[in-house]
Design a protein around this motif. Structure first.
Motif, mmCIF file in Angstrom:
data_model
loop_
_atom_site.group_PDB
_atom_site.id
_atom_site.type_symbol
_atom_site.label_atom_id
_atom_site.label_comp_id
_atom_site.label_asym_id
_atom_site.label_seq_id
_atom_site.Cartn_x
_atom_site.Cartn_y
_atom_site.Cartn_z
ATOM 1 N N VAL A 75 -3.505 6.306 -46.904
ATOM 2 C CA VAL A 75 -4.517 5.730 -47.790
ATOM 3 C C VAL A 75 -4.330 4.221 -47.892
ATOM 4 O O VAL A 75 -5.301 3.456 -47.914
ATOM 5 N N ILE A 76 -3.078 3.789 -47.937
ATOM 6 C CA ILE A 76 -2.791 2.351 -47.961
ATOM 7 C C ILE A 76 -3.346 1.692 -46.704
ATOM 8 O O ILE A 76 -3.972 0.626 -46.770
ATOM 9 N N MET A 77 -3.130 2.314 -45.560
ATOM 10 C CA MET A 77 -3.622 1.756 -44.303
ATOM 11 C C MET A 77 -5.143 1.764 -44.249
ATOM 12 O O MET A 77 -5.758 0.860 -43.671
ATOM 13 N N ILE A 91 -8.981 -7.860 -46.643
ATOM 14 C CA ILE A 91 -8.457 -7.574 -47.973
ATOM 15 C C ILE A 91 -6.979 -7.950 -47.990
ATOM 16 O O ILE A 91 -6.234 -7.573 -47.090
ATOM 17 N N SER A 92 -6.563 -8.668 -48.996
ATOM 18 C CA SER A 92 -5.163 -9.091 -49.088
ATOM 19 C C SER A 92 -4.261 -7.894 -49.372
ATOM 20 O O SER A 92 -4.727 -6.833 -49.812
ATOM 21 N N ILE A 172 2.421 -2.671 -45.224
ATOM 22 C CA ILE A 172 1.377 -3.682 -45.012
ATOM 23 C C ILE A 172 1.882 -5.084 -45.344
ATOM 24 O O ILE A 172 1.107 -6.015 -45.501
ATOM 25 N N GLY A 173 3.204 -5.218 -45.472
ATOM 26 C CA GLY A 173 3.785 -6.533 -45.704
ATOM 27 C C GLY A 173 3.780 -6.977 -47.147
ATOM 28 O O GLY A 173 3.970 -8.172 -47.426
ATOM 29 N N GLY A 174 3.536 -6.053 -48.078
ATOM 30 C CA GLY A 174 3.558 -6.414 -49.498
ATOM 31 C C GLY A 174 4.954 -6.798 -49.945
ATOM 32 O O GLY A 174 5.932 -6.175 -49.537
ATOM 33 N N ASP A 176 7.244 -6.343 -52.347
ATOM 34 C CA ASP A 176 7.644 -5.529 -53.484
ATOM 35 C C ASP A 176 9.163 -5.554 -53.646
ATOM 36 O O ASP A 176 9.853 -6.331 -52.982
ATOM 37 N N LEU A 177 9.668 -4.701 -54.526
ATOM 38 C CA LEU A 177 11.104 -4.674 -54.794
ATOM 39 C C LEU A 177 11.901 -4.343 -53.544
ATOM 40 O O LEU A 177 12.928 -4.983 -53.255
ATOM 41 N N LEU A 178 11.457 -3.348 -52.774
ATOM 42 C CA LEU A 178 12.166 -2.983 -51.553
ATOM 43 C C LEU A 178 12.144 -4.112 -50.533
ATOM 44 O O LEU A 178 13.148 -4.386 -49.866
ATOM 45 N N LYS A 179 11.005 -4.791 -50.416
ATOM 46 C CA LYS A 179 10.885 -5.910 -49.480
ATOM 47 C C LYS A 179 11.847 -7.032 -49.826
ATOM 48 O O LYS A 179 12.404 -7.680 -48.938
ATOM 49 N N SER A 180 12.051 -7.273 -51.122
ATOM 50 C CA SER A 180 12.962 -8.347 -51.524
ATOM 51 C C SER A 180 14.390 -8.043 -51.067
ATOM 52 O O SER A 180 15.113 -8.950 -50.631
#
Length: 225
Positions: A75-77, A91-92, A172-174, A176-180
């Motif tokens: 759904v995100i994709m 869409i960002s 999608i490159g957001g 978020d906490l995991l990305k940090s």
């Protein structure tokens, strides 16, 4: 002698202030906004699902079935790749995350709210109708307040799951906490340690929230009506 292979010195004030806070803020904002939007849409879906108007009930049922049958990551994709292709406008990551989680969580909130509505004795709705109250007025003043009280622990549990699921914006490159944590692991060349710390952070936050849910479940009963 076994040598401990991990080293966590990179988890310091610099990492927290420059990376972790921003990622946590994004995950928290997605959780809060999606909860608010999802509850509004979910309530409308639940009311439509329980409506005697077959068209409303069928549309709501189809929407809920669709969202609950497809993995969240797909759904995100959809909203990040397919919808922009259809509307001809990009869409960002932030917008895609908000739209996705509101639309997706609404389906789960709707089923929880529907269960709450059905837990209220039908005699109350009949009594309200006898007093001249319309359907929407009855739902707003009598049914929904009691329903939300009954399902509050389930709603809070779903919100905890929602917070965990925000980590999927990673695809999608957001930021978020995991990305940090992922960025920190790349910069300091400590990828295994960064994921261990990420798991510990999610565990700590979700454990606190789960404790809150348990307190609410065991709180003294206090009728609203």
């Amino acid at each position: 002698m076994i040598k401990f292979p991990f080293e966590f010195s990179f988890f310091n004030k610099e990492f927290i202030s420059n990376y972790l806070i921003e990622g946590f803020y994004f995950s928290l904002s997605v959780t809060l906004i999606s909860t608010f939007g999802g509850l509004i849409l979910g309530t409308l879906l639940a009311m439509s699902r329980t409506s005697k108007i077959k068209a409303f009930s069928s549309i709501a049922s189809l929407y809920i079935l669709l969202m609950r049958s497809i993995p969240l990551v797909l759904v995100i994709m959809w909203f990040f790749l397919i919808v922009p292709a259809l509307i001809g406008k990009p869409i960002s990551q932030i917008s895609a995350a908000y739209i996705t989680f509101i639309a997706f969580e609404a389906a789960y909130f709707a089923e929880i709210i529907r269960a709450g509505i059905q837990s209220i004795k039908p005699e109350q709705a009949k009594a309200a109708s006898a007093l001249g109250m319309r359907y929407l007025e009855t739902m707003k003043c009598i049914i929904l307040p009691q329903a939300f009280r009954n399902i509050l622990p389930m709603l809070l549990t779903q919100i905890i799951i929602l917070f965990q699921d925000t980590s999927l914006v990673y695809v999608i490159g957001g930021y978020d906490l995991l990305k940090s944590f992922d960025i920190g692991g790349n910069i300091w060349q400590r990828k295994p340690e960064s994921y261990i710390l990420a798991a510990m952070t999610y565990f700590f936050i979700c454990s606190l929230l789960s404790s809150l849910v348990k307190r609410i479940q065991h709180a003294p009963y206090s009728p609203l009506l």
